[in-house]
Design a protein around this motif. Sequence first.
Motif, mmCIF file in Angstrom:
data_model
loop_
_atom_site.group_PDB
_atom_site.id
_atom_site.type_symbol
_atom_site.label_atom_id
_atom_site.label_comp_id
_atom_site.label_asym_id
_atom_site.label_seq_id
_atom_site.Cartn_x
_atom_site.Cartn_y
_atom_site.Cartn_z
ATOM 1 N N TRP A 1 -0.357 -5.899 1.567
ATOM 2 C CA TRP A 1 -1.129 -5.337 0.441
ATOM 3 C C TRP A 1 -0.281 -5.365 -0.833
ATOM 4 O O TRP A 1 -0.776 -5.551 -1.923
ATOM 5 N N TRP A 2 1.025 -5.162 -0.651
ATOM 6 C CA TRP A 2 1.945 -5.171 -1.795
ATOM 7 C C TRP A 2 2.221 -6.618 -2.214
ATOM 8 O O TRP A 2 2.059 -6.986 -3.363
ATOM 9 N N ASP A 3 2.679 -7.458 -1.291
ATOM 10 C CA ASP A 3 2.904 -8.880 -1.582
ATOM 11 C C ASP A 3 2.947 -9.629 -0.253
ATOM 12 O O ASP A 3 3.932 -9.527 0.485
ATOM 13 N N TRP A 4 1.901 -10.354 0.039
ATOM 14 C CA TRP A 4 1.780 -10.984 1.366
ATOM 15 C C TRP A 4 2.861 -12.027 1.621
ATOM 16 O O TRP A 4 3.215 -12.307 2.759
ATOM 17 N N ARG A 5 3.444 -12.580 0.520
ATOM 18 C CA ARG A 5 4.439 -13.642 0.714
ATOM 19 C C ARG A 5 5.662 -13.133 1.474
ATOM 20 O O ARG A 5 6.275 -13.855 2.247
ATOM 21 N N PHE A 6 6.003 -11.859 1.246
ATOM 22 C CA PHE A 6 7.212 -11.331 1.872
ATOM 23 C C PHE A 6 7.017 -10.931 3.334
ATOM 24 O O PHE A 6 7.956 -10.516 4.000
ATOM 25 N N LEU A 7 5.768 -11.059 3.803
ATOM 26 C CA LEU A 7 5.518 -10.845 5.228
ATOM 27 C C LEU A 7 6.335 -11.823 6.053
ATOM 28 O O LEU A 7 6.774 -11.520 7.167
ATOM 29 N N MET B 1 0.843 -1.184 0.000
ATOM 30 C CA MET B 1 0.000 0.000 0.000
ATOM 31 C C MET B 1 0.886 1.245 0.000
ATOM 32 O O MET B 1 1.851 1.300 0.747
ATOM 33 N N ILE B 2 0.572 2.174 -0.844
ATOM 34 C CA ILE B 2 1.406 3.383 -0.833
ATOM 35 C C ILE B 2 0.600 4.568 -0.303
ATOM 36 O O ILE B 2 -0.625 4.577 -0.357
ATOM 37 N N PHE B 3 1.326 5.547 0.204
ATOM 38 C CA PHE B 3 0.679 6.667 0.879
ATOM 39 C C PHE B 3 -0.233 7.483 -0.041
ATOM 40 O O PHE B 3 -1.255 7.985 0.402
ATOM 41 N N ASN B 4 0.166 7.632 -1.300
ATOM 42 C CA ASN B 4 -0.645 8.458 -2.195
ATOM 43 C C ASN B 4 -1.650 7.614 -2.979
ATOM 44 O O ASN B 4 -1.802 7.763 -4.177
ATOM 45 N N SER B 5 -2.303 6.693 -2.264
ATOM 46 C CA SER B 5 -3.315 5.864 -2.943
ATOM 47 C C SER B 5 -4.637 5.965 -2.205
ATOM 48 O O SER B 5 -4.691 6.321 -1.020
ATOM 49 N N LEU B 6 -5.688 5.609 -2.929
ATOM 50 C CA LEU B 6 -7.018 5.618 -2.335
ATOM 51 C C LEU B 6 -7.090 4.564 -1.228
ATOM 52 O O LEU B 6 -7.764 4.753 -0.211
ATOM 53 N N ASP B 7 -6.365 3.461 -1.434
ATOM 54 C CA ASP B 7 -6.354 2.383 -0.429
ATOM 55 C C ASP B 7 -5.885 2.928 0.925
ATOM 56 O O ASP B 7 -6.465 2.636 1.964
ATOM 57 N N PHE B 8 -4.817 3.711 0.877
ATOM 58 C CA PHE B 8 -4.286 4.251 2.127
ATOM 59 C C PHE B 8 -5.242 5.287 2.718
ATOM 60 O O PHE B 8 -5.374 5.379 3.942
ATOM 61 N N ALA B 9 -5.917 6.033 1.842
ATOM 62 C CA ALA B 9 -6.871 7.042 2.316
ATOM 63 C C ALA B 9 -8.036 6.379 3.043
ATOM 64 O O ALA B 9 -8.691 7.001 3.887
ATOM 65 N N ILE B 10 -8.307 5.123 2.730
ATOM 66 C CA ILE B 10 -9.370 4.384 3.438
ATOM 67 C C ILE B 10 -8.766 3.690 4.669
ATOM 68 O O ILE B 10 -9.349 3.698 5.750
ATOM 69 N N LEU C 1 -2.981 -3.925 17.407
ATOM 70 C CA LEU C 1 -3.607 -3.325 16.223
ATOM 71 C C LEU C 1 -2.528 -2.778 15.279
ATOM 72 O O LEU C 1 -2.629 -2.939 14.051
ATOM 73 N N ILE C 2 -1.507 -2.170 15.854
ATOM 74 C CA ILE C 2 -0.420 -1.631 15.014
ATOM 75 C C ILE C 2 0.250 -2.762 14.233
ATOM 76 O O ILE C 2 0.494 -2.642 13.026
ATOM 77 N N VAL C 3 0.493 -3.882 14.908
ATOM 78 C CA VAL C 3 1.129 -5.013 14.223
ATOM 79 C C VAL C 3 0.220 -5.526 13.096
ATOM 80 O O VAL C 3 0.662 -5.692 11.949
ATOM 81 N N ALA C 4 -1.054 -5.718 13.434
ATOM 82 C CA ALA C 4 -1.990 -6.246 12.421
ATOM 83 C C ALA C 4 -2.102 -5.277 11.244
ATOM 84 O O ALA C 4 -2.033 -5.682 10.068
ATOM 85 N N ALA C 5 -2.243 -3.985 11.562
ATOM 86 C CA ALA C 5 -2.377 -2.971 10.498
ATOM 87 C C ALA C 5 -1.109 -2.912 9.663
ATOM 88 O O ALA C 5 -1.160 -2.777 8.433
ATOM 89 N N SER C 6 0.044 -3.025 10.334
ATOM 90 C CA SER C 6 1.314 -2.948 9.609
ATOM 91 C C SER C 6 1.487 -4.141 8.679
ATOM 92 O O SER C 6 1.954 -3.993 7.545
#
Lengths: 485, 332
Positions: free
Chosen positions: A44-50, A1-10, A33-38
């Motif tokens: 959002w970009w690529d869950w595999r690299f989590l 997710m990038i900062f200048n996206s609608l996804d981040f605005a939501i 919550l911070i961990v889950a949100a992070s």
Amino acid sequence: MIFNSLDFAIFLPIVFILYWFVFNKSLKLQNLLIVAASYLFYGWWDWRFLSLIIFSTIIDYSIGRKLKVEENTKNRKLLLWISILVNLGLLGFFKYYNFFLENFVAAFSFFGSEIKVNSLNIILPVGISFYTFQTLSYTIDVYRKKLEPTDNFIVFAAFVSFFPQLVAGPIERATNLLPQFTKERKLKFLNIQFGLIRILWGLFKKVVVADRLSLTVNSVYNSPDDFGGIHYIIATILFAFQIYCDFSGYSDIAIGTARMFNFKLMENFRSPYFSKSLGEFWRRWHISLSTWFRDYIYIPLGGNRVKKHRFYLNTFLVFVISGFWHGSKWTFIIWGAIHGIILVLENILYSKKTITNKNKSVVYSIIKTLVTFTIVCIAWIFFRANSTSDAFLIVSNLFDFSQPLLSVTRGMHLYLNNPLWKFIGNFILIAVLLFIEYLIINKKISEVIIIKKKPLFRWCIYTSLILIIMIFGFYEIDQFIYFQF
Amino acid sequence: MKKLTPEVKKLLINFIGFCVFFSIIAFSLEKGIAYFVTLSGDSQTGKVNLIMEHKIDSDVMIFGSSVAEVGFNSNVIESNLNKSVYNLAIDGTPILKSEFLIDEFLSYSEKCDTIMIGLAFFSFSKMQEMNEPGRYLAHKSNKYLKENIRKVAPELHAKLYNVPFYSFIVADHTYYKNAYLGLKNVINKKTFYGNQEKGFSVHDETYYDTRSTDGLKMDIEFSEKVIERFKRVVEKIKSHNITPILIITPMHINGQSFYNNYKEYTNIAKDISEKTNTRLIDFSKSNITKEDKYFYNNGHLNKLGALTFSKNVCDSIATNPQTPQKVYVKQK
């Protein structure tokens, strides 16, 4: 997710509401919550690299706990080396494997023997260089007994993955950020205002300035053969501001977002193009990285408390490593080396010079600022060029003015592939940016000054800024430059 | 209910206050700009405005993309057919991306008896986005436009109609330029009713081969969905007692040879013509396609090409006025 996206605005308002109005009863829940949100933000970009972040988190958390109880120096060293090898191993594999392989093959073929190896199609996980350095700082500080390791896994996971600065910094020191996860947090209206102003300013820099400038810069740097000296000079100056606005814009948004959650991140930029020397430039540019290199590489190498030639070597080495950190390309290494060499020369020159009144004059300051900016721009050529051959082509033709600035293609009058108004628009944007930065460094404008104004005045400023971002922003670029590092 | 802390109260009051303040300013600005854009007669936005504001109604209307815009010389066709003609083809916009223009036109037209649709090789290709949305953004509440965007670009549709003030993000500089021109029209008390060329765009340039130099050829990708939608557009025109005529516009033979399956495109056009019982005029093999002097690039006719082509279109219509279909102009 990038900062200048609608996804981040939501995403941001949802996390904000949950954080302050649903999970506000317990610090543990807020951190969870911070961990889950992070993780969601990163996944959002690529869950595999989590899995890489989680792996890194587990390793450094465990090593930190072991270091807490281990007193034997040898064992402590071993634990530190495990952490360093695991973290740098991951970084090395994902970022540098193909680079080393290609250069290994090239070296063999240079000496006449051909070897066949298969390069891997490796995707570089976003932000790996940033969070790797952040976790390393934790282990090193614990090893040096500068920091008490945490026993709370959630707190540590939140520190490693804190979404505002996870993918492109600022690279936080554990001594600054980690304790903030254990402090009680109260919603403060001031912090939220501060955060929002900072986010808006960061967005302005990113989508209005950086992304607009990138169009002209890319047209020249992606096909340098089609252009000449005047184009290279202009495109490089524009790139200097593009990368500054792109990266410092990201940092501003990160700092602002963190502040909305009551976290104070370190400043990453302080108007670097107003620097009067390269040394000053590095105290104002990507501060979190340069101080990381200072604390964890430069000082352990002996810093400036060694013989002069060793001090110069240390300076040079740190900048070459810094270049290599940016990317697995020779262009970045050369960029770092240029900075290293100039800094060494600067040190030699300044150590012999005495400061006179003449040196303090405004004209002298302006000249020094311009000279510093020129050096930085020459180095940027290597940073931006797609290959070393492109970079050398640009440098060698920098003063070849045989190609005119204006070209006429199929009846269209173009300046670096732009119509005149767009071309001039680039410089207007830079002028606006420099004017505001000038006001900021002279303390004529700041978040605090705006916050103290009456609501209607503030709202007018916010509204204008939001509308400017919406109207003048360029929304077709879905990356920040520093994501690739 | 639990009492709110002073900080939360402050936050809520300021948040609501700011949202109301911002909404009023942004809404007024959005509507104000849109209003002035609708008063502009400039270029493509002007053409869209002509239809959306119901300012144009001719006996013969021409729809299509830039290929049609530079190919159909309205004045030549008008004098040859002795009917009023207007070229409403929009640059960079395949016919189905401007379907809303046909829908809106059909909803009010009383005069029109013929709609010519200028076809190009990409007319039946898959569509993924609306080109230059700034051209029609001022009319975003129009039901046909809304539906058109939904069909072609669902993601844009979702954002444009659900995210407040998203128009500001979609609008490009031409949108604001048109708002300025509209404002100028108001100040100068000017109204617009199209240009002297009647929508035709003149390109007085010489031929330039736009093929890539590496000799690589490409395939045109066709979409069954688009073909079916195209047929429905043709049927819709007919249901309003207007005669549609499909015209395969000339493409330079160099351009045709760049595509491995150019023939397939003309076959699709013929198939649509047969299935909808619609007249088709095929210029894909016309002599025009072999002469550099008629083109300014591989896809677009220049001034001389447009003149010749437009005359040929009229000749074809005049020589076979009653033929419903399969009228091909070959080796003329």
